[in-house]
Write a protein that holds these residues in place. Structure first.
Motif: not given
Lengths: 205, 205
Positions: B79-84, B96-112
């Motif tokens: 929960v702490e990390s996902i807040d970023y 479109i039948r070949a697949g898909y991406f899930l993109h997660f964009e984060f702001s500057t954070n202490p983890y990575f």
């Protein structure tokens, strides 16, 4: 402020309503495309079935017997009765996503009086939603067996000194678990789509 | 005669070739329709995500925490990390039948240090055939953890007196069994399609 928050939420709701409208249009367009091609293909399936019926006796029995998955299921009794099968056809529901029929047309035969027996698969629920992970429903024609010819009567017929039994008609009349109805799948997605390879008993390309 | 038989078989082969051509055209048309609507919808998804990012802080964290299936999975650390997380978006492959991406964009954070981490799902095999009952393949970005901040390092960090662990990042980096990847399903088919209900914690309509 709360007013700004409310405005942002409303703007998101607007985006969502646009996306929903597009989803509905997309589903409609997909349905129309499927129906259009189903009609186009029907012409050729009908022509094929005409050739099979008029020019190639024993076609379906031969295809059934040579099909590795179907053959496994057939009893001697089945093979005898299936030799009267003159036409097999798969028909989509008017809304192609809602389900399909498997029609089996028989010539006059010693077993039953029906000409066409049909097993139908309903893939949508009452609200016209496509059944995703929900169970489909199947319904089959009642078979009008001739006297003493019921291939599903499992008790020994002393007079004829043989056990009458049919795996094919057992499948046909069994509507307990249509979700795992592998034979319907094989008939619809394989045998019906290209039976010639099985009739000729050749490797599929 | 054998010649007649040969002719009948050829006529059936002709019907089958017509059906095959129509199948190919149908698949192409379906693909084009899906792509067209994917493009149309993208405009509204992008607009929605812009509002979320700029006007509604903690949107994704709130939606994650209020989503009954996702919430179950989240640790305090998650929960702490996902807040970023400032942007979540699902992107289809060009086909479109070949697949898909899930993109997660984060702001500057202490983890990575990564800005966007992506998990992609390939639904087609090398021959460009849609993987039906075959297993899909998933691939995920390498997460560049900051020193001592690896949420997947399961050993107790004595200095911080806590066990660092993340169910979310465990899922993210686990590509063992993409066929039963329920979280990907939930993100793609539910959270992404309509996150507002979870953000507001209201009943879905």
């Amino acid at each position: 402020t709360n007013k700004q928050f409310q405005k942002s939420v409303e703007n998101i709701e607007y985006c969502q309503s646009k996306i929903k409208d597009l989803d509905i249009k997309e589903m409609e367009e997909m349905k129309n495309t499927a129906q259009k091609y189903s009609d186009y293909k029907k012409i050729h399936f009908d022509e094929r079935n005409k050739i099979i019926r008029n020019e190639l006796p024993h076609f379906w029995k031969t295809a059934f017997v040579n099909h590795p998955q179907i053959e496994e299921l057939l009893t001697e009794e089945d093979v005898e009765s299936i030799d009267y099968l003159v036409d097999l056809y798969v028909e989509d529901f008017e809304d192609i996503r809602a389900g399909y029929f498997l029609h089996f047309e028989f010539s006059t035969n010693p077993y039953f009086t029906n000409t066409v027996i049909t097993k139908e698969y309903h893939l949508m629920d009452k609200n016209h939603k496509v059944l995703g992970k929900k169970e489909p429903i199947s319904v089959s024609s009642e078979i009008k067996w001739k006297p003493d010819m019921d291939l599903l009567a499992k008790k020994k017929k002393d007079k004829k000194k043989r056990k009458t039994f049919s795996a094919f008609f057992s499948w046909f009349t069994d509507n307990e678990d249509p979700a795992s109805d592998e034979l319907a799948e094989v008939i619809k997605e394989d045998l019906w789509l290209n039976p010639l390879q099985y009739f000729l008993d050749i490797e599929a390309d």
